[in-house]
Design a protein around this motif. Sequence first.
Motif, PDB file in Angstrom:
ATOM      1  N   PRO A   1       1.218  -1.239  -0.150  1.00 58.81           N
ATOM      2  CA  PRO A   1       0.398  -0.218   0.043  1.00 58.81           C
ATOM      3  C   PRO A   1       0.581   0.987   0.274  1.00 58.81           C
ATOM      4  O   PRO A   1       0.194   2.540  -0.484  1.00 58.81           O
ATOM      5  N   GLN A   2       2.124   1.443   0.757  1.00 57.96           N
ATOM      6  CA  GLN A   2       2.822   2.244   0.765  1.00 57.96           C
ATOM      7  C   GLN A   2       3.724   2.200  -0.856  1.00 57.96           C
ATOM      8  O   GLN A   2       3.064   3.946  -1.353  1.00 57.96           O
ATOM      9  N   THR A   3       3.880   1.415  -1.279  1.00 61.48           N
ATOM     10  CA  THR A   3       4.197   1.784  -2.311  1.00 61.48           C
ATOM     11  C   THR A   3       3.335   2.445  -3.968  1.00 61.48           C
ATOM     12  O   THR A   3       3.559   3.170  -4.774  1.00 61.48           O
ATOM     13  N   ALA A   4       2.155   1.811  -3.037  1.00 60.82           N
ATOM     14  CA  ALA A   4       1.377   1.527  -4.622  1.00 60.82           C
ATOM     15  C   ALA A   4       0.656   3.247  -4.227  1.00 60.82           C
ATOM     16  O   ALA A   4       0.109   4.004  -5.505  1.00 60.82           O
ATOM     17  N   ALA A   5       0.273   3.949  -3.409  1.00 59.78           N
ATOM     18  CA  ALA A   5       0.105   5.321  -3.433  1.00 59.78           C
ATOM     19  C   ALA A   5       1.363   6.274  -4.049  1.00 59.78           C
ATOM     20  O   ALA A   5       1.310   7.549  -4.103  1.00 59.78           O
ATOM     21  N   THR A   6       2.292   6.088  -4.564  1.00 57.69           N
ATOM     22  CA  THR A   6       3.597   6.401  -4.754  1.00 57.69           C
ATOM     23  C   THR A   6       3.608   6.250  -6.658  1.00 57.69           C
ATOM     24  O   THR A   6       4.288   6.921  -7.078  1.00 57.69           O
ATOM     25  N   ILE A   7       2.864   4.902  -7.298  1.00 57.43           N
ATOM     26  CA  ILE A   7       2.895   5.378  -8.372  1.00 57.43           C
ATOM     27  C   ILE A   7       1.945   5.947  -9.074  1.00 57.43           C
ATOM     28  O   ILE A   7       0.481   5.891  -9.089  1.00 57.43           O
ATOM     29  N   THR A   8       1.912   6.996 -10.299  1.00 53.78           N
ATOM     30  CA  THR A   8       1.098   7.691 -10.305  1.00 53.78           C
ATOM     31  C   THR A   8       1.304   7.582 -11.680  1.00 53.78           C
ATOM     32  O   THR A   8       0.170   7.939 -12.544  1.00 53.78           O
ATOM     33  N   ASP A   9       2.375   6.559 -12.352  1.00 54.33           N
ATOM     34  CA  ASP A   9       2.225   6.628 -13.598  1.00 54.33           C
ATOM     35  C   ASP A   9       2.770   4.492 -13.853  1.00 54.33           C
ATOM     36  O   ASP A   9       3.371   4.768 -12.839  1.00 54.33           O
TER      37      ASP A   9
END
Length: 250
Positions: free
Chosen positions: A201-209
């Motif tokens: 979840p922490q990494t997923a929040a940073t994946i904007t593209d």
Amino acid sequence: MSLTIASHEFKPRAFALVPCAGVGERAGVGGPKQYHPVAGKAVVAHTLAALAAVPRLDATLVVLSPQDAQFEQHVPGFEGERGWVARVGGASRAESVANGLGELLARGAQPHDWVLVHDAARCLIQPDWVERLIDACEDDEVGGLLALPLADTLKAAVAGPRGEARVQATVDRAGKWAAQTPQMFRVGLLRPALLSALADPQTAATITDEASAIEALGHQPRLVPGAYDNFKLTWPGDFALAERLLATRP
């Protein structure tokens, strides 16, 4: 993670993938922005017409929400040999793209094939810009994306005493680029990158593209100069600007 291509006796194919499952709330157009009319057609219809004019794309897959009942009305006759639709959209862009990549594999795409992920709302994309990205990345070990070096002065904001936005600091713009789409990566690299990011979840929040998922694996995607016209329709004023720009094209 890296993807090693052992044989030089084949030519990887290239597919476009258009995530089209969002609701576009910031656009303020009273519904999904990809279906809002601009210059006589839905936004996404302009996008798909441009991608269809790129002969090096074997097919374009549009990823819709499972509840979408509008696409065929706004883009009649799209489905065929080079036009594919899958109602497998997820709760986020990353989920929709990951699910779409799974659909591409189910339809015969191979891990070494390229996928060019493009925003449905970047309806001013032109075929030659897509060709430029393919030319730049087809021999690249990682892949890359269209982007533009930042020209404007950047400000970091902070909330003022009444909640208004105020300048906290000026941000150094040297070496900073504004990411655009398409973003071009191997299917067999991008899908695991997205699935790995979504699992945390922490990494997923940073994946904007898509590039940010590739970066999370330690890779450095190539930056390919894009075009100022290739903006994403996000705010209400963007639709009027797109209308004017489309009206000036042949």
